[in-house]
Design an enzyme around this catalytic site. Structure first.
Site, PDB file in Angstrom:
ATOM      1  N   SER A 133       0.855  -1.196   0.000  1.00  0.00           N
ATOM      2  CA  SER A 133       0.000   0.000   0.000  1.00  0.00           C
ATOM      3  C   SER A 133       0.884   1.237   0.000  1.00  0.00           C
ATOM      4  O   SER A 133       2.054   1.173   0.412  1.00  0.00           O
ATOM      5  CB  SER A 133      -0.874   0.011   1.266  1.00  0.00           C
ATOM      6  OG  SER A 133      -1.556   1.237   1.418  1.00  0.00           O
ATOM      7  N   TYR A 146      -2.634  -0.949  10.990  1.00  0.00           N
ATOM      8  CA  TYR A 146      -2.679  -1.207   9.549  1.00  0.00           C
ATOM      9  C   TYR A 146      -1.343  -0.878   8.892  1.00  0.00           C
ATOM     10  O   TYR A 146      -0.790  -1.691   8.148  1.00  0.00           O
ATOM     11  CB  TYR A 146      -3.795  -0.387   8.902  1.00  0.00           C
ATOM     12  CG  TYR A 146      -3.746  -0.424   7.391  1.00  0.00           C
ATOM     13  CD1 TYR A 146      -4.134  -1.552   6.700  1.00  0.00           C
ATOM     14  CD2 TYR A 146      -3.281   0.670   6.654  1.00  0.00           C
ATOM     15  CE1 TYR A 146      -4.070  -1.615   5.313  1.00  0.00           C
ATOM     16  CE2 TYR A 146      -3.221   0.629   5.272  1.00  0.00           C
ATOM     17  CZ  TYR A 146      -3.615  -0.521   4.613  1.00  0.00           C
ATOM     18  OH  TYR A 146      -3.534  -0.566   3.245  1.00  0.00           O
TER      19      TYR A 146
END
Length: 276
Positions: A133, A146
């Protein structure tokens, strides 16, 4: 020559679904994996083979790899895409939830890679694609757990790339920016569950609003942008080690490199509307 075989996890929607379709278009025999095969019917109708797999269940992963290799005698591409975002203040998020996010986003991907590597080594070829990401290079408030998973997968990918190279295996990292998927809504729901009350409530309200923002949603790139990047990566003679693509990915990564920590803190806090 038999067609090459690819396994895509998290294939029931979003990036995984688009990637399975893209690799099928490129001529691969594609297995699309998800916990629930009923959500894979759309892919099955297009000629993609549905596979029940839970990346937190070792028996499930073993069975999946055994089926693929029994059917096709090879596995050429593994796309570790399964994952989710669980936001909340580090103080608030229960450790069981934090551990589960690491189980899905990190340990699931690496365990599946462990199961695939012997087959790729025997072939002397293969590509492991880890979908990390933009959040594996930058950070946002209330996203600590996360971001921790994505930073970890970035580092593990680098080490694996060195280890696997002598066997003809490549490792590629895909770093999506803002993509039009269910991810933002799920992250916002998790955030409110963890931190909507208590000391971090004002921050939680701001970040949840940002995650659900209609303006951001409109700017987000379609999942096909990531699927195209993966398609190029696995078919290139010599792929780049990293592909940052999708809304905001490249400029934000560049900004993180340039700015000192506290200056970036200010930029990212203002971007998500953090209360002062």
């Amino acid at each position: 020559m038999p067609s090459k075989t690819a396994l895509v996890t998290g294939a029931s929607s979003g990036i995984g679904e688009a990637t399975a379709l893209k690799l099928h278009e490129l001529g691969y025999t594609v297995y699309g994996a998800a916990r629930r095969t009923d959500r894979l019917q759309k892919l099955a109708d297009r000629g993609i083979r549905p596979l029940a797999m839970d990346v937190t269940d070792d028996d499930s992963m073993r069975a999946g790899i055994e089926k693929i290799t029994a059917d096709t005698s090879r596995i050429d591409v593994l796309v570790n895409n399964a994952g989710y975002g669980s936001y909340g203040a580090l103080e608030d998020v229960p450790l069981d939830e934090a551990r589960y996010q690491f189980e899905v986003n990190v340990f699931g991907a690496i365990r599946l890679t462990q199961l695939v590597l012997p087959h790729m080594r025997a072939q002397r070829s293969g590509t492991v694609v880890n979908v990390t990401s933009l959040g594996g290079k930058i950070y946002t408030p209330l996203g600590g757990w996360y971001h921790g998973t994505k930073f970890a997968l970035e580092a593990l990918s680098d080490c694996l790339r060195l280890e696997a190279k002598p066997f003809g295996i490549d490792v590629v990292v895909i770093e999506p920016g803002g993509i039009a998927t269910e991810w933002g809504g799920i992250a916002a729901d998790k955030l409110e569950k963890s931190s909507a009350d208590g000391a971090y409530a004002p921050q939680a309200a701001a970040v949840a609003s940002s995650l659900r923002s209609e303006a951001n949603t409109k700017r987000n790139s379609p999942p096909s942008v990531i699927a195209d990047a993966i398609g190029k990566a696995v078919t290139a003679r010599r792929s780049k080690t990293r592909h940052a693509t999708g809304f905001g990915a490249r400029p934000l990564i560049a900004l993180r490199r340039i700015l000192p920590d506290r200056a970036f803190d200010t930029v990212i806090s203002r971007a998500v509307g953090m209360p002062r």
